[in-house]
Design a protein around this motif. Structure first.
Motif, PDB file in Angstrom:
ATOM      1  N   LYS A 154       0.828  -1.201   0.000  1.00 59.89           N
ATOM      2  CA  LYS A 154       0.000   0.000   0.000  1.00 59.89           C
ATOM      3  C   LYS A 154       0.864   1.253   0.000  1.00 59.89           C
ATOM      4  O   LYS A 154       0.523   2.243  -0.652  1.00 59.89           O
ATOM      5  CB  LYS A 154      -0.937  -0.002   1.221  1.00 59.89           C
ATOM      6  N   GLU A 155       1.982   1.167   0.723  1.00 62.18           N
ATOM      7  CA  GLU A 155       2.860   2.327   0.796  1.00 62.18           C
ATOM      8  C   GLU A 155       3.308   2.760  -0.613  1.00 62.18           C
ATOM      9  O   GLU A 155       3.381   3.943  -0.920  1.00 62.18           O
ATOM     10  CB  GLU A 155       4.063   2.038   1.705  1.00 62.18           C
ATOM     11  N   LEU A 156       3.557   1.775  -1.467  1.00 58.82           N
ATOM     12  CA  LEU A 156       3.976   2.095  -2.836  1.00 58.82           C
ATOM     13  C   LEU A 156       2.889   2.886  -3.561  1.00 58.82           C
ATOM     14  O   LEU A 156       3.154   3.861  -4.253  1.00 58.82           O
ATOM     15  CB  LEU A 156       4.276   0.806  -3.615  1.00 58.82           C
ATOM     16  N   SER A 157       1.655   2.443  -3.382  1.00 64.16           N
ATOM     17  CA  SER A 157       0.554   3.143  -4.037  1.00 64.16           C
ATOM     18  C   SER A 157       0.326   4.526  -3.437  1.00 64.16           C
ATOM     19  O   SER A 157       0.047   5.484  -4.155  1.00 64.16           O
ATOM     20  CB  SER A 157      -0.734   2.331  -3.919  1.00 64.16           C
ATOM     21  N   TRP A 158       0.434   4.598  -2.108  1.00 68.00           N
ATOM     22  CA  TRP A 158       0.262   5.919  -1.492  1.00 68.00           C
ATOM     23  C   TRP A 158       1.334   6.872  -1.996  1.00 68.00           C
ATOM     24  O   TRP A 158       1.058   8.021  -2.300  1.00 68.00           O
ATOM     25  CB  TRP A 158       0.342   5.807   0.043  1.00 68.00           C
ATOM     26  N   GLU A 159       2.561   6.360  -2.089  1.00 71.28           N
ATOM     27  CA  GLU A 159       3.669   7.179  -2.570  1.00 71.28           C
ATOM     28  C   GLU A 159       3.376   7.639  -4.001  1.00 71.28           C
ATOM     29  O   GLU A 159       3.556   8.802  -4.355  1.00 71.28           O
ATOM     30  CB  GLU A 159       4.966   6.350  -2.510  1.00 71.28           C
ATOM     31  N   SER A 160       2.923   6.703  -4.784  1.00 69.69           N
ATOM     32  CA  SER A 160       2.626   6.995  -6.177  1.00 69.69           C
ATOM     33  C   SER A 160       1.516   8.046  -6.287  1.00 69.69           C
ATOM     34  O   SER A 160       1.588   8.969  -7.105  1.00 69.69           O
ATOM     35  CB  SER A 160       2.211   5.680  -6.844  1.00 69.69           C
ATOM     36  N   LEU A 161       0.497   7.910  -5.438  1.00 67.85           N
ATOM     37  CA  LEU A 161      -0.591   8.890  -5.443  1.00 67.85           C
ATOM     38  C   LEU A 161      -0.085  10.262  -5.009  1.00 67.85           C
ATOM     39  O   LEU A 161      -0.464  11.281  -5.584  1.00 67.85           O
ATOM     40  CB  LEU A 161      -1.719   8.429  -4.506  1.00 67.85           C
ATOM     41  N   ARG A 162       0.763  10.265  -4.000  1.00 68.61           N
ATOM     42  CA  ARG A 162       1.317  11.545  -3.544  1.00 68.61           C
ATOM     43  C   ARG A 162       2.030  12.241  -4.697  1.00 68.61           C
ATOM     44  O   ARG A 162       1.892  13.445  -4.886  1.00 68.61           O
ATOM     45  CB  ARG A 162       2.297  11.317  -2.385  1.00 68.61           C
ATOM     46  N   GLU A 163       2.765  11.476  -5.477  1.00 70.57           N
ATOM     47  CA  GLU A 163       3.487  12.054  -6.611  1.00 70.57           C
ATOM     48  C   GLU A 163       2.530  12.650  -7.632  1.00 70.57           C
ATOM     49  O   GLU A 163       2.743  13.735  -8.145  1.00 70.57           O
ATOM     50  CB  GLU A 163       4.324  10.971  -7.299  1.00 70.57           C
ATOM     51  N   LEU A 164       1.481  11.881  -7.905  1.00 65.33           N
ATOM     52  CA  LEU A 164       0.529  12.347  -8.918  1.00 65.33           C
ATOM     53  C   LEU A 164      -0.252  13.575  -8.453  1.00 65.33           C
ATOM     54  O   LEU A 164      -0.868  14.268  -9.245  1.00 65.33           O
ATOM     55  CB  LEU A 164      -0.453  11.230  -9.272  1.00 65.33           C
ATOM     56  N   ARG A 165      -0.230  13.793  -7.131  1.00 64.29           N
ATOM     57  CA  ARG A 165      -0.973  14.941  -6.616  1.00 64.29           C
ATOM     58  C   ARG A 165      -0.029  16.072  -6.198  1.00 64.29           C
ATOM     59  O   ARG A 165      -0.342  16.851  -5.310  1.00 64.29           O
ATOM     60  CB  ARG A 165      -1.851  14.514  -5.438  1.00 64.29           C
ATOM     61  N   LEU A 166       1.119  16.134  -6.848  1.00 64.45           N
ATOM     62  CA  LEU A 166       2.056  17.218  -6.585  1.00 64.45           C
ATOM     63  C   LEU A 166       1.829  18.339  -7.587  1.00 64.45           C
ATOM     64  O   LEU A 166       1.189  18.161  -8.607  1.00 64.45           O
ATOM     65  CB  LEU A 166       3.496  16.716  -6.719  1.00 64.45           C
ATOM     66  N   GLY A 167       2.400  19.476  -7.260  1.00 67.94           N
ATOM     67  CA  GLY A 167       2.384  20.579  -8.209  1.00 67.94           C
ATOM     68  C   GLY A 167       1.099  21.373  -8.166  1.00 67.94           C
ATOM     69  O   GLY A 167       0.139  21.003  -7.493  1.00 67.94           O
ATOM     70  N   SER A 168       1.087  22.476  -8.925  1.00 71.72           N
ATOM     71  CA  SER A 168      -0.056  23.378  -8.805  1.00 71.72           C
ATOM     72  C   SER A 168      -1.361  22.742  -9.288  1.00 71.72           C
ATOM     73  O   SER A 168      -2.437  23.132  -8.874  1.00 71.72           O
ATOM     74  CB  SER A 168       0.217  24.674  -9.564  1.00 71.72           C
ATOM     75  N   PHE A 169      -1.263  21.716 -10.150  1.00 71.90           N
ATOM     76  CA  PHE A 169      -2.500  21.057 -10.594  1.00 71.90           C
ATOM     77  C   PHE A 169      -2.951  19.988  -9.600  1.00 71.90           C
ATOM     78  O   PHE A 169      -4.111  19.642  -9.549  1.00 71.90           O
ATOM     79  CB  PHE A 169      -2.303  20.417 -11.974  1.00 71.90           C
ATOM     80  N   GLY A 170      -2.017  19.464  -8.844  1.00 76.13           N
ATOM     81  CA  GLY A 170      -2.352  18.333  -7.985  1.00 76.13           C
ATOM     82  C   GLY A 170      -2.556  18.651  -6.524  1.00 76.13           C
ATOM     83  O   GLY A 170      -3.295  17.974  -5.828  1.00 76.13           O
ATOM     84  N   GLU A 171      -1.924  19.732  -6.050  1.00 76.20           N
ATOM     85  CA  GLU A 171      -1.925  19.927  -4.598  1.00 76.20           C
ATOM     86  C   GLU A 171      -3.326  20.208  -4.049  1.00 76.20           C
ATOM     87  O   GLU A 171      -3.631  19.830  -2.921  1.00 76.20           O
ATOM     88  CB  GLU A 171      -0.919  21.003  -4.183  1.00 76.20           C
ATOM     89  N   GLY A 172      -4.143  20.834  -4.854  1.00 76.50           N
ATOM     90  CA  GLY A 172      -5.522  21.074  -4.417  1.00 76.50           C
ATOM     91  C   GLY A 172      -6.226  19.758  -4.183  1.00 76.50           C
ATOM     92  O   GLY A 172      -6.939  19.575  -3.192  1.00 76.50           O
ATOM     93  N   ARG A 173      -5.998  18.808  -5.082  1.00 73.64           N
ATOM     94  CA  ARG A 173      -6.629  17.490  -4.945  1.00 73.64           C
ATOM     95  C   ARG A 173      -6.096  16.767  -3.721  1.00 73.64           C
ATOM     96  O   ARG A 173      -6.827  16.121  -2.999  1.00 73.64           O
ATOM     97  CB  ARG A 173      -6.388  16.661  -6.206  1.00 73.64           C
TER      98      ARG A 173
END
Lengths: 400, 106, 165, 364
Positions: free
Chosen positions: D328-347
């Motif tokens: 699960k940690e791998l997926s959480w990490e992956s999700l955190r990455e996808l939710r970085l940056g000005s487009f992702g941080e709001g999400r």
């Protein structure tokens, strides 16, 4: 809107009865607050087919028939001009109503019942045979034998009627508070003085319990029984000429069906048996109940097998031991009134609201409310079977 | 006659349409390919009006194309309210422009 | 008049854009990626570590000019189609631009096409120098065109002259 | 009783099915369509992200690889099957082409995805006005060109990507209007269509779509900072298709029916079922993943589906808590990455909020 501390009249329940009584009282100058624990029309008022049936049931009790017709006829007269009075279209359609015989046995019974009902004063009722019935409602299958037909019955949109009353009440300065649950009715020295709610306490001169199936939770002295029913709604189909009916299938499943003005058909009836009294308040459905109601559709209609079911619900009706509502002051408590226990409020509630308001403001309603006097049940705990359904209920009523 | 089918596509390549079949649209013979949805087969030949609303008789066509909005319903083989955007064509199928709520068989 | 959004002046301030000097010298990649999108295939595919995204993955791709040979492997892999290769040393008068192309029909080697700027406006005529088979790059073709040198910073698209068959 | 039933065969549902099947869980995947994959097969563009997110790969290729993986792992797939209800005690009502059935499962994953938002303007009900996603389905799945001259409404990623795909399919996108003063999707997508000749008109809106019986033209106009139309700027353009790309909302009816608790988050599409880090809703045994748990992207849907799958395998005892946590940690990490940056941080923020609300409920 600030939550008030005191008022003249509190009405508990924002269903059709509560709003109808609220409107009539407000119109007569009383200061009314309607308190509803969920939203308007959340109980049985919003979970029914809007069937306006002046005389349902198939018993041959002359007194009961007359008693009922007395009010429902007057109600029918009132409905004709009500949309104008409320300035609100609640889609009333006097499309006629039928009670279908689905077996030879029932048909034979109808042949005796209809002349009897005519004789005691229901002049409008007509016996129609299979062919005539199919002419009236062409989609019915071959399961039908005939029907009892009353052309002046009909349907209305129960939500809209409920809301129409609430809006009209507001025009006369009534206030409506939703999401306001009554914790208890406060009684001091034999007088009801106010209600405790989740939003605070309100003091009042008069408290009217119009919570229907929920009424006995606040006034346990009057036993009213909750009865859970389920319904499914189809997508819209073209208007059927006569549509509002009841039928009994397999001698057990009583159900009603109506078509809303929008075209949606609705079939409702008894759900699976609830085990305990509190289970009758449950509003979620089991998949088997949806399957069952849908199966009834297929039994009754030819050619509608492909119609889509788009919604379903469960709701709680209220019953009393004699099938009549409880209307009047609660014995031995000042300032507490009940208007609850309606099993078919659609054919009743508008006129009852008027009569109750007359009773409370003039002391004399234009039609007596005596048959509904709550005294008849006061402190009579009825030991209903833990699990009951229509059949049990009918047997019980017969024994009485 | 125009055909809006996309035969070649820079990403998806050459289209592989199914067997050519005949259906009937408002009584007239109409060619379509197996595997196509009714609505898109009609659309390909410029038929975009699939039904008329009941009250104002306004035309309606494909809106969501995934079977959710029910704007594209037509009467198919006598059954009204069939979502044509997710119902595949079948040889000999009878498709009718639906007027209002359609007609149910007696 | 329409306000231009996509201009060379805008892009050249970002870390994926090569310096004037590097651009003048030889074939080099031009990365027009300007937002912190979590994405790094350009970094992954580069065999010479000429593009760095690093961590976090939302960093803008940074070009390490001296490592880049302008091989162009990063052109078709970019999901944003934001990578180009410019060669200002093609010949005396012309520069080449290699760009991703995902439309039909494909131009042919030697064909004359219209060169477009970032706003889709005609800049000049261009000659197609090479067409990389789209099948080799998961359906993204890479087209190299030659344009007069002065337009190499401006031209980023093409339009065919021939009519669709 | 079945072990796991997954409703919806899009990226989220497929990955939930694959991930739990990987550890031996018996999974049934149900989809209303005649092929699983959800909206993946109309995504013909390359995905963003890192190699772990399958970046640079086209959506339909991801779809195909997920399908073959699920097949290899023995996921049972029921196609052309509608789930018409989720009931107490994890009962499900399903309808196949032939029959209606009622099934029960230990765990249910709702991966029903999303629905496009409509936009009302005069003429919006005319044939020839459709969702951008609908146009995408038409051209990329059905292989029918939805229009030859198109007006696109909305400059989010969907509006931009579908405009590009319309060009690829051979149409002309006459204009793209955006009510906001700036482009709201990725500029790289905007740049792609811009250099292919599409006018992107910010601070513009559609006034009406017009035509007898179907769209023949549209009127667009400039709007001021209060989104009021500026009189005199109306311009008529000849188009045969107007595409609406103004966001999506979760297809969450089944979650409502199941009795899940919701929270309201407009930026994620509206009402969102509260869920844990394992994607379990407030109804024990019912999980959500993908757009139904908040509108995001296919890549996040994939990771959320994985999370649900791992959590299910764990709670059914197929893998140890330790192993599950690692995965699960791998997926959480992956999700955190996808939710970085000005487009992702709001999400990321709103997803954290959902978790917080879920946790506070469960502490009570």
């Amino acid at each position: 809107m600030n939550f008030p501390k005191s008022t003249d009249v509190i009405i508990i329940g924002g269903g059709l009865v509560g709003c109808s009584v609220g409107y009539q009282l407000a119109k007569r100058g009383r200061d009314v607050i309607i308190l509803e624990m969920r939203n308007l029309a959340s109980g049985a008022s919003g979970r029914n087919g809007g069937m306006v049936t002046q005389l349902d049931g198939r018993d041959k009790n002359k007194e009961a028939i007359l008693n009922r017709l007395n009010y429902t006829r007057e109600n029918n007269k009132m409905l004709a001009g009500l949309a104008e009075e409320l300035s609100y279209d609640f889609e009333y359609n006097r499309c006629g109503g039928i009670d279908i015989a689905c077996s030879e046995e029932e048909w034979e019974y109808f042949k005796k019942l209809v002349p009897f009902q005519k004789e005691v004063g229901d002049e409008e009722v007509i016996l129609v045979d299979k062919q005539q019935l199919k002419d009236l409602c062409s989609l019915l299958s071959d399961i039908v034998w005939g029907a009892r037909y009353r052309p002046t019955d009909g349907t209305l949109n129960p939500f809209k009627l409920n809301i129409g009353f609430a809006l009209a009440a507001k025009k006369y300065k009534a206030k409506v508070f939703t999401e306001t649950k009554i914790e208890k009715i406060v009684i001091k020295h034999g007088t009801a003085i106010g209600v405790e709610t989740n939003n605070g306490y309100i003091q009042a001169n008069l408290i009217i319990n119009a919570a229907n199936a929920w009424a006995p939770l606040l006034i346990p002295e009057i036993d009213i029984l909750p009865l859970r029913q389920v319904a499914v709604v189809t997508e819209r189909i073209p208007e059927l000429p006569v549509y509002s009916f009841e039928a009994i299938i397999d001698r057990q499943v009583i159900f009603g069906s109506t078509q809303q003005k929008s075209g949606n058909l609705l079939v409702g009836g008894l759900g699976t048996q609830a085990r305990k009294r509190e289970d009758h308040y449950k509003e979620d459905l089991s998949p088997y109940e949806i399957e069952g109601s849908t199966a009834i559709f297929n039994i009754l209609f030819k050619g509608l097998g492909d119609v889509n079911i788009i919604r379903s619900w469960a709701g709680t009706m209220a019953f009393t031991a004699d099938g009549l509502p409880c209307i009047g002051p609660i014995p031995q408590i000042q300032g507490l009134y009940i208007v609850a226990g309606f099993s078919n409020g659609m054919a009743f509630a508008p006129i009852i609201g008027k009569l109750v308001a007359e009773d409370l403001t003039q002391g004399k309603p234009s039609i007596t409310l005596k048959p509904f006097n709550p005294e008849r049940f006061y402190n009579k705990k009825i030991s209903w079977p833990d699990s009951y359904n229509y059949t049990v209920l009918a047997e019980f009523l017969e024994r009485k | 006659m125009k055909d809006l089918r996309i035969k070649k596509h820079p990403i998806l390549g050459e289209a592989k349409f199914g067997k050519k079949i005949t259906i009937f649209v408002d009584g007239k013979k109409f060619s379509a390919y197996e595997g196509e949805m009714i609505a898109s087969a009609l659309y390909a030949k410029g038929i975009r009006k699939l039904r008329a609303t009941s009250k104002f008789k306004e035309p309606r066509g494909i809106f969501c194309a995934i079977g959710r909005c029910t704007d594209c319903v037509m009467t198919v083989n006598g059954v009204p309210n069939i979502r044509t955007c997710i119902t595949p064509v079948q040889s000999g199928m009878r498709v009718k422009t639906q007027k209002g709520l359609g007609k149910w068989k007696k | 008049m329409k306000k231009k959004i996509f201009t060379q002046d805008y892009y050249k301030n970002f870390p994926g854009y090569p310096s004037k000097e590097r651009l003048a010298k030889a074939r080099v990649v031009v990365i027009e990626c300007v937002q912190d999108i979590p994405c790094n295939p350009c970094e992954t595919i580069c065999p010479r570590k000429a593009i760095v995204v690093g961590k976090p993955i939302t960093n803008l791709p940074r070009l390490i000019e001296e490592n880049c040979t302008g091989c162009g492997r990063c052109i078709p892999i970019c999901p944003g189609l934001a990578v180009f290769v410019v060669n200002n040393n093609y010949n005396d008068k012309e520069s080449t631009i290699s760009l991703p192309y995902e439309f039909l029909p494909l131009p042919e080697k030697g064909e004359e096409v219209i060169a477009l700027n970032r706003e889709g406006e005609k800049v000049c005529r261009a000659k197609v120098i090479s067409v990389l088979d789209p099948e080799k790059n998961n359906r993204t073709a890479v087209i190299t065109i030659a344009v007069p040198k002065e337009y190499s910073g401006e031209v980023r698209g093409i339009r065919l002259i021939r009519k669709n068959p | 009783m079945e072990e796991v039933m997954v409703v919806g065969g899009g990226p989220a549902g497929l990955c939930a099915a694959i991930e739990s099947a990987r550890y031996g869980v018996k999974v049934i995947l149900i989809d209303e369509n005649d092929m699983p994959g959800g909206q993946l097969f109309k995504q013909i563009h390359r995905f963003f992200g890192s190699a772990q997110h399958r970046a640079g790969i086209r959506g339909y290729d991801i779809g195909n690889s997920l399908l073959s993986e699920s097949e290899k792992l023995g996921v049972r797939v029921l196609l052309n099957t509608v789930v018409w209800g989720i009931f107490q005690d994890n009962f499900l009502g399903i309808k196949t082409e032939k029959e209606t059935k009622i099934l029960q499962a230990k765990k249910i994953v709702v991966g029903t995805g999303a629905l496009e938002n409509p936009l009302a303007f005069p003429g919006w009900t005319l044939p020839g006005v459709m969702g951008a996603g609908a146009a995408q389905t038409m051209m990329n799945i059905q292989r029918v060109l939805p229009g030859k001259r198109i007006l696109m409404i909305g400059s989010g990623n969907v509006g931009l990507i579908v405009s590009y795909q319309l060009l690829q399919a051979g149409a002309k996108v006459v204009a793209l209007v955006e009510a906001l003063p700036k482009i709201s999707g990725y500029l790289v997508h905007a740049a792609k269509i811009s250099r292919a000749g599409v006018q992107i008109l910010t601070s513009h809106t559609i006034v009406k779509a017009d035509g007898k019986g179907e769209v023949k033209k549209a009127v667009i106009a400039k709007i001021d900072e209060n989104f009021k139309m500026i009189k005199g700027t109306e311009k008529e353009i000849k188009v045969d298709l107007v595409c609406i790309a103004v966001g999506l909302r979760p297809l969450d009816e089944l979650c409502w029916m199941a009795g899940c608790q919701f929270t309201y988050i407009p930026s994620l599409g509206g009402f969102i079922p509260l869920h844990s880090r394992d994607m379990e809703t407030t109804v024990s045994g019912i999980y959500v993943a993908g757009d139904v748990s908040g509108i995001e992207e296919a890549s996040t849907a994939i990771e959320e589906g994985k999370l649900a799958g791992i959590a299910i395998a764990e709670s059914l005892g197929y893998i140890s808590k330790k192993e599950a946590e690692e995965k699960k940690e791998l997926s959480w990490e992956s999700l955190r990455e996808l939710r970085l940056g000005s487009f992702g941080e709001g999400r990321q923020k709103t997803k954290d909020l959902i978790l917080k609300q879920y946790n506070s409920l469960h502490k009570m």
